[in-house]
Design an enzyme around this catalytic site. Structure first.
Site, PDB file in Angstrom:
ATOM      1  N   ASN A 136       0.865  -1.177   0.000  1.00 22.08           N
ATOM      2  CA  ASN A 136       0.000   0.000   0.000  1.00 22.08           C
ATOM      3  C   ASN A 136       0.903   1.228   0.000  1.00 22.08           C
ATOM      4  O   ASN A 136       1.533   1.537   1.005  1.00 22.08           O
ATOM      5  CB  ASN A 136      -0.888  -0.054   1.257  1.00 22.08           C
ATOM      6  CG  ASN A 136      -1.686   1.210   1.475  1.00 22.08           C
ATOM      7  OD1 ASN A 136      -1.763   2.073   0.593  1.00 22.08           O
ATOM      8  ND2 ASN A 136      -2.289   1.344   2.643  1.00 22.08           N
ATOM      9  N   TRP A 137       0.959   1.904  -1.131  1.00 20.40           N
ATOM     10  CA  TRP A 137       1.881   3.040  -1.259  1.00 20.40           C
ATOM     11  C   TRP A 137       1.289   4.344  -0.722  1.00 20.40           C
ATOM     12  O   TRP A 137       1.937   5.393  -0.782  1.00 20.40           O
ATOM     13  CB  TRP A 137       2.330   3.199  -2.729  1.00 20.40           C
ATOM     14  CG  TRP A 137       3.271   2.119  -3.169  1.00 20.40           C
ATOM     15  CD1 TRP A 137       3.759   1.098  -2.401  1.00 20.40           C
ATOM     16  CD2 TRP A 137       3.862   1.946  -4.465  1.00 20.40           C
ATOM     17  NE1 TRP A 137       4.601   0.304  -3.134  1.00 20.40           N
ATOM     18  CE2 TRP A 137       4.692   0.798  -4.400  1.00 20.40           C
ATOM     19  CE3 TRP A 137       3.765   2.639  -5.674  1.00 20.40           C
ATOM     20  CZ2 TRP A 137       5.419   0.340  -5.500  1.00 20.40           C
ATOM     21  CZ3 TRP A 137       4.486   2.189  -6.763  1.00 20.40           C
ATOM     22  CH2 TRP A 137       5.304   1.051  -6.678  1.00 20.40           C
ATOM     23  N   LYS A 138       0.058   4.283  -0.257  1.00 24.21           N
ATOM     24  CA  LYS A 138      -0.571   5.458   0.382  1.00 24.21           C
ATOM     25  C   LYS A 138      -0.371   6.721  -0.471  1.00 24.21           C
ATOM     26  O   LYS A 138      -0.353   6.631  -1.691  1.00 24.21           O
ATOM     27  CB  LYS A 138      -0.017   5.632   1.806  1.00 24.21           C
ATOM     28  CG  LYS A 138      -0.137   4.341   2.615  1.00 24.21           C
ATOM     29  CD  LYS A 138       0.099   4.509   4.092  1.00 24.21           C
ATOM     30  CE  LYS A 138      -0.067   3.166   4.786  1.00 24.21           C
ATOM     31  NZ  LYS A 138      -0.003   3.248   6.233  1.00 24.21           N
ATOM     32  N   HIS A 145      -9.462   1.064   4.935  1.00 19.34           N
ATOM     33  CA  HIS A 145      -8.188   1.215   5.651  1.00 19.34           C
ATOM     34  C   HIS A 145      -8.393   2.137   6.855  1.00 19.34           C
ATOM     35  O   HIS A 145      -9.185   3.082   6.782  1.00 19.34           O
ATOM     36  CB  HIS A 145      -7.133   1.793   4.699  1.00 19.34           C
ATOM     37  CG  HIS A 145      -5.757   1.755   5.290  1.00 19.34           C
ATOM     38  ND1 HIS A 145      -5.320   2.711   6.169  1.00 19.34           N
ATOM     39  CD2 HIS A 145      -4.746   0.854   5.159  1.00 19.34           C
ATOM     40  CE1 HIS A 145      -4.081   2.403   6.545  1.00 19.34           C
ATOM     41  NE2 HIS A 145      -3.713   1.287   5.945  1.00 19.34           N
ATOM     42  N   GLU A 159      -6.792   4.522   7.969  1.00 22.82           N
ATOM     43  CA  GLU A 159      -6.598   5.957   7.683  1.00 22.82           C
ATOM     44  C   GLU A 159      -7.834   6.544   7.002  1.00 22.82           C
ATOM     45  O   GLU A 159      -8.164   7.714   7.195  1.00 22.82           O
ATOM     46  CB  GLU A 159      -5.332   6.147   6.824  1.00 22.82           C
ATOM     47  CG  GLU A 159      -4.072   5.931   7.659  1.00 22.82           C
ATOM     48  CD  GLU A 159      -2.881   5.381   6.898  1.00 22.82           C
ATOM     49  OE1 GLU A 159      -2.868   5.435   5.651  1.00 22.82           O
ATOM     50  OE2 GLU A 159      -1.949   4.882   7.562  1.00 22.82           O
ATOM     51  N   GLU A 170      -5.248  -5.128  10.589  1.00 20.16           N
ATOM     52  CA  GLU A 170      -4.248  -4.098  10.796  1.00 20.16           C
ATOM     53  C   GLU A 170      -4.520  -3.376  12.111  1.00 20.16           C
ATOM     54  O   GLU A 170      -5.311  -2.412  12.143  1.00 20.16           O
ATOM     55  CB  GLU A 170      -4.288  -3.093   9.646  1.00 20.16           C
ATOM     56  CG  GLU A 170      -3.999  -3.705   8.303  1.00 20.16           C
ATOM     57  CD  GLU A 170      -3.391  -2.681   7.345  1.00 20.16           C
ATOM     58  OE1 GLU A 170      -2.305  -2.936   6.830  1.00 20.16           O
ATOM     59  OE2 GLU A 170      -4.016  -1.623   7.144  1.00 20.16           O
ATOM     60  N   GLY A 174       2.635   2.017  10.859  1.00 19.32           N
ATOM     61  CA  GLY A 174       3.610   3.102  10.731  1.00 19.32           C
ATOM     62  C   GLY A 174       4.316   3.459  12.034  1.00 19.32           C
ATOM     63  O   GLY A 174       4.978   4.483  12.123  1.00 19.32           O
ATOM     64  N   SER A 183       3.602  -2.360  10.301  1.00 19.57           N
ATOM     65  CA  SER A 183       5.054  -2.450  10.499  1.00 19.57           C
ATOM     66  C   SER A 183       5.649  -3.798  10.090  1.00 19.57           C
ATOM     67  O   SER A 183       6.545  -4.312  10.750  1.00 19.57           O
ATOM     68  CB  SER A 183       5.417  -2.092  11.944  1.00 19.57           C
ATOM     69  OG  SER A 183       5.039  -0.751  12.219  1.00 19.57           O
ATOM     70  N   GLY A 212       2.883  -1.225   4.270  1.00 17.34           N
ATOM     71  CA  GLY A 212       2.923   0.191   3.924  1.00 17.34           C
ATOM     72  C   GLY A 212       4.359   0.625   3.669  1.00 17.34           C
ATOM     73  O   GLY A 212       4.929   0.414   2.600  1.00 17.34           O
ATOM     74  N   GLY A 213       4.971   1.238   4.683  1.00 19.80           N
ATOM     75  CA  GLY A 213       6.301   1.844   4.564  1.00 19.80           C
ATOM     76  C   GLY A 213       7.329   0.957   3.874  1.00 19.80           C
ATOM     77  O   GLY A 213       8.062   1.417   2.983  1.00 19.80           O
TER      78      GLY A 213
HETATM   79  P1  PGA Z   1       2.961   0.155   7.680  1.00 17.66           P
HETATM   80  O1  PGA Z   1       1.477   0.376   7.085  1.00 17.66           O
HETATM   81  O2  PGA Z   1       3.479  -1.124   7.052  1.00 17.66           O
HETATM   82  O3  PGA Z   1       3.733   1.366   7.240  1.00 17.66           O
HETATM   83  O4  PGA Z   1       2.833   0.028   9.156  1.00 17.66           O
HETATM   84  C1  PGA Z   1       0.612  -0.700   6.889  1.00 17.66           C
HETATM   85  C2  PGA Z   1      -0.696  -0.221   6.282  1.00 17.66           C
HETATM   86  O5  PGA Z   1      -1.166   0.862   6.661  1.00 17.66           O
HETATM   87  O6  PGA Z   1      -1.280  -0.896   5.424  1.00 17.66           O
END
Ligand code: PGA
Length: 250
Positions: free
Chosen positions: A11-13, A96, A98, A168, A174, A214, A235-236
């Site tokens: 997920n490149w957000k 998600h 967010e 999640e 993050g 993470s 994500g990251g």
């Molecule tokens: P993260 O994000 O790997 O940076 O913790 C995961 C996500 O939000 O899908």
């Protein structure tokens, strides 16, 4: 893990301009050559078409980070399932944390979005997870029960045969704090048992449940050893092709 095919999703957000996304996708396509794991990347909307061009002959699939449930209409700023399909998407991330936290999404909108995704043959990745406060006050299972029950209300098990669930925990996204493999397994088992209770054993055994929060090259292996962990939503650590390919090749 029964016969479930692992899925590693990136997920490149809201990172990467078009050229940056294309470059990372190109590097990834060169690094990833694996037929035993499904791989997906979800760049931001304007990068979908150019990224699709770069990955279409390889084994990396394309996903979107969100959609709107209507087919078309006067909905400024929104994007429909058919538009995502025509851009090359196979998957879509829905609900998600967010989106829930900053953009007012809730179980009801998530439910409509899953319906819309299925209508246009997109594979929905339904995100669920508790906040730190909810975990501390021992609400984790109640929260997940509600997110699954309401998010998947009104579907038959046949309609959900491609469904992917991503657990999640909000406190792990993050933050560098990963759930332990035992914590992840406990929740994944609970989620599978919920799917069994509502939709029966066949769907429960086939539904893929990803862990997200993470995930890194050095913790993916132990997470993937858990019987109910079928992949990861990253994500990251998915933003760098080399790092992400290490996760894919766990
Ligand atoms: P993260 O994000 O790997 O940076 O913790 C995961 C996500 O939000 O899908």
């Amino acid at each position: 893990m029964e016969n479930r095919r692992p899925l590693i999703a990136g997920n490149w957000k809201m990172f990467k301009t078009c050229p940056e996304a294309v470059e990372t996708a190109r590097q990834l396509a060169q690094l990833v050559n694996i037929s035993t794991v499904d791989v997906m990347i979800a760049p931001q909307f304007t990068a979908l078409v150019p990224v699709s061009d770069v990955i279409k002959r390889g084994c990396v699939s394309l996903g979107a980070q969100n959609l709107f449930w209507e087919s078309e209409g006067a909905y400024t700023g929104e994007i429909s399932p058919a538009m995502l399909v025509s851009a090359g998407c196979r998957y879509v991330i829905i609900g998600h944390s967010e989106r829930r936290q900053y953009f007012g999404e809730n179980d009801d909108s998530v439910n409509k979005k899953i319906k819309a995704a299925i209508r246009d043959n997109l594979i929905p990745i339904l995100c669920v997870g508790e906040s730190e406060k909810e975990r501390e006050s021992k609400e984790t299972f109640n929260v997940l029960d509600r997110q699954i029950t309401k998010g998947l209300e009104g579907f038959s098990s046949n309609e959900l045969d491609t469904l992917v669930i991503a657990y999640e925990p909000v406190w792990a996204i993050g933050t560098g704090k990963t759930a332990t493999k035992e914590q992840a397994q406990e929740v994944h088992r609970f989620l599978r048992s919920m799917v069994e209770k509502i939709f029966g054993n066949i769907l429960a055994m086939s539904v893929r449940i990803l862990y997200g929060g993470s995930v890194k090259p050095d913790n993916i292996k132990e997470l993937m050893e858990m019987p109910d962990v079928d992949g990861a939503l990253v994500g990251g650590a998915s933003l760098d092709a080399e790092t992400f390919s290490k996760i894919i090749n766990f």
